[in-house]
Design an enzyme around this catalytic site. Structure first.
Site, short mmCIF file in Angstrom:
data_model
loop_
_atom_site.label_atom_id
_atom_site.label_comp_id
_atom_site.label_asym_id
_atom_site.label_seq_id
_atom_site.Cartn_x
_atom_site.Cartn_y
_atom_site.Cartn_z
N TYR A 60 -34.89 12.45 51.20
CA TYR A 60 -35.56 11.36 50.48
C TYR A 60 -36.62 10.72 51.36
O TYR A 60 -36.40 10.42 52.53
CB TYR A 60 -34.55 10.30 50.04
CG TYR A 60 -35.21 9.00 49.66
CD1 TYR A 60 -35.89 8.88 48.45
CD2 TYR A 60 -35.20 7.91 50.52
CE1 TYR A 60 -36.54 7.71 48.11
CE2 TYR A 60 -35.84 6.73 50.20
CZ TYR A 60 -36.52 6.64 48.99
OH TYR A 60 -37.17 5.48 48.66
N ARG A 286 -17.19 -42.36 60.03
CA ARG A 286 -15.79 -41.98 60.19
C ARG A 286 -15.54 -40.51 59.91
O ARG A 286 -14.72 -39.86 60.58
CB ARG A 286 -14.93 -42.84 59.25
CG ARG A 286 -13.46 -42.67 59.48
CD ARG A 286 -12.54 -43.32 58.45
NE ARG A 286 -13.14 -44.23 57.51
CZ ARG A 286 -12.59 -44.50 56.31
NH1 ARG A 286 -11.47 -43.89 55.94
NH2 ARG A 286 -13.16 -45.35 55.48
N ASN A 421 -35.12 1.21 39.98
CA ASN A 421 -34.42 1.87 41.08
C ASN A 421 -33.76 0.81 41.94
O ASN A 421 -32.56 0.86 42.22
CB ASN A 421 -35.40 2.71 41.92
CG ASN A 421 -34.75 3.26 43.17
OD1 ASN A 421 -33.71 3.90 43.11
ND2 ASN A 421 -35.35 3.01 44.32
#
Length: 515
Positions: A60, A286, A421
């Site tokens: 690819y 606190r 894709n």
């Protein structure tokens, strides 16, 4: 300037967040490993890939088109042109350019991934990226254009283009043509081998580099916010017992305990006079360890995921020269970085919100226990026309609001793109950019509050309610750092430049924080 005595060697060690930051900030140089084992590992991958192509292997992005065009076979005579086309057609980024610091981080991050030896690239390519880093020839990389799967294709294409002598570089503060820079230096531009364009671009290195820089800034903010809380508590004559280790022993979040311990040490008996008649202070004082501690505790898994991504082969396909196989997958997907960045920006924005609330208490005479309205330092009749930190508090509120607005997770906005894709993408780079913006805003909030706590403690000293000589040395150091950029505010004056200087000092981690 680069510390020549400190060098990060790429290819023989797992890199840390701190090493990426050091190279990005030019506190360390980068060099490529040159051991026999490293050279053999890289050469073996490139050689196997070359043999595979000679035997008509189908890969690819090498013998096929890209993305949804993977079904298109590229004629053999055009295979070597394909990577150049990949870098060229992705030259469409927009938005601001990455900063020099960010660009150096990206270069090192991509170099480290490719040096893993699983991308099939040649040593020449790795040496080319190293040359960019060592010469401080920085590709101009647009920040916008990546969806974070198929990797950071468009921004990383600017590195590929720079290596072949195309597009622009930032050299000694000026924008120059890459081809001109190479010609003057007598350097021959790289000719990309068949998979090398894809190897450079098809990875997560932009988002990961930005995540490294974000991590360093977020970690520092947990320490700075702790110090600021100490000073805010002191300025409002708060009750230090809120930070008693015995209290936090029964709720064992380690990061939360660490924050409380830092504040307790800053305010512990013997280091400051025992002040504060109230049984309970408001939540922003606190519960500060409970707010800051969330980020402090999260940093552990955030580091794990960032450094795993940093030290991975994250392109496609993976070239396994040992097994002599080509593995097609999706390691370019930046889901882990996206989640880290989405989570970090949420926790950091909570620090902005905490500091915004602390400042709101400090400037309001109804809640600051005897301090002047807006912390004005003016006495007598001129007090009527002086407004102290009134406008800075408005600015802090605005910066906080913008930070909170940006906490929507980017990763949930995946979009199908590239002919379906890339139909599920990470948005990791957008998440990283959002996180950096939240950090910037929070650092501005911190600058405003640093100015305020310094003003408030000095007002207490002038009234005789506090004696700075009894402060811990650590608190005195931080006050000194603040005063290096911003003096006591008596008569109203323009504060923009002082705020910018303090913000930069915070970003450079030059304001001493809890350790």
């Amino acid at each position: 300037m680069v510390n020549k005595q400190s060098s990060v060697v790429v290819g023989e060690q797992m890199l840390t967040v701190e090493q990426v930051v050091a190279v990005a900030r030019q506190q360390s140089s980068a060099q490529l490993a040159d051991s026999e084992a490293f050279n053999q590992r890289v050469d073996k991958g490139a050689a196997f890939l070359a043999r595979y192509l000679e035997n008509d292997g189908i890969i690819y992005g090498v013998t096929t088109g890209y993305g949804d065009s993977c079904t298109v076979t590229v004629p053999e005579q055009l295979v070597r042109e394909l990577p150049l086309h990949l870098t060229r057609y992705h030259g469409c980024g927009l938005g601001e350019y990455l900063s020099p610091e960010q660009t150096r981080a990206v270069l090192l991050t991509r170099l480290n991934s490719l040096a893993y030896g699983k991308s099939g690239v040649r040593r020449e390519l790795l040496q080319g990226i190293t040359r960019l880093l060592q010469n401080n020839w920085l590709p101009l990389i647009p920040a916008e254009g990546s969806v974070g799967a198929s990797g950071d294709l468009t921004p990383l294409s600017y590195i590929g283009a720079a290596l072949v002598g195309e597009r622009d570089l930032l050299v000694e503060g000026t924008q120059q043509k890459a081809a001109d820079v190479y010609r003057r230096a007598g350097v021959k531009p790289l000719t990309l081998a068949p998979k090398e364009g894809l190897a450079i671009m098809n990875g997560t290195s932009v988002m990961t580099a930005l995540a490294c820089l974000a991590f360093s800034r977020a970690e520092y903010l947990t320490r700075l916010c702790s110090r600021i809380t100490s000073m805010a508590s002191l300025a409002m004559l708060g009750n230090r017992e809120h930070f008693d280790p015995r209290l936090f022993a029964v709720k064992p979040h380690a990061g939360q305990q660490q924050i409380a311990q830092w504040i307790w040490q800053d305010l512990s008996p013997g280091k400051a006079e025992k002040v504060g008649p109230r049984l309970q202070d408001r939540y922003s004082i606190r519960c500060a360890p409970h707010v800051i501690g969330v980020l402090r505790d999260a940093l552990g898994w955030m580091r794990r995921d960032i450094e795993n991504e940093l030290n991975s082969a994250n392109d496609n396909p993976i070239i396994d020269a040992d097994e002599e196989v080509v593995l097609h997958g999706g390691h370019f997907y930046g889901g882990h970085i996206a989640f880290v960045m989405d989570s970090m920006k949420n926790a950091v924005a909570n620090l902005a919100d905490l500091m915004d609330r602390q400042m709101a208490l400090l400037v309001d005479s109804r809640f600051n226990h005897g301090l002047a309205q807006n912390l004005s330092g003016t006495l007598g009749e001129r007090a009527a026309i002086n407004h102290g930190l009134k406008a800075v508090q408005i600015g802090v509120s605005a910066w906080t609001a913008e930070a909170l607005k940006l906490t929507m997770p980017a990763s949930v906005f995946s979009r199908s793109t590239e002919c379906h894709n890339q139909d599920k993408v990470s948005m990791g780079t957008i998440a990283a950019r959002d996180c950096l913006r939240v950090l910037q805003l929070t650092e501005q909030v911190a600058a405003g509050l640093l100015m305020s706590v310094a003003q408030a403690t000095e007002l207490r000293g002038r009234s005789g309610e506090l004696d700075s000589a009894t402060y811990s040395a650590e608190l005195r150091d931080t006050l000194q750092d603040i005063r290096a950029h911003s003096a006591f505010i008596d008569e109203d004056r323009m504060l923009e430049h002082e705020l910018r200087a303090l913000t930069e000092a915070v970003q450079q981690q030059q304001v001493r924080a809890c350790q």
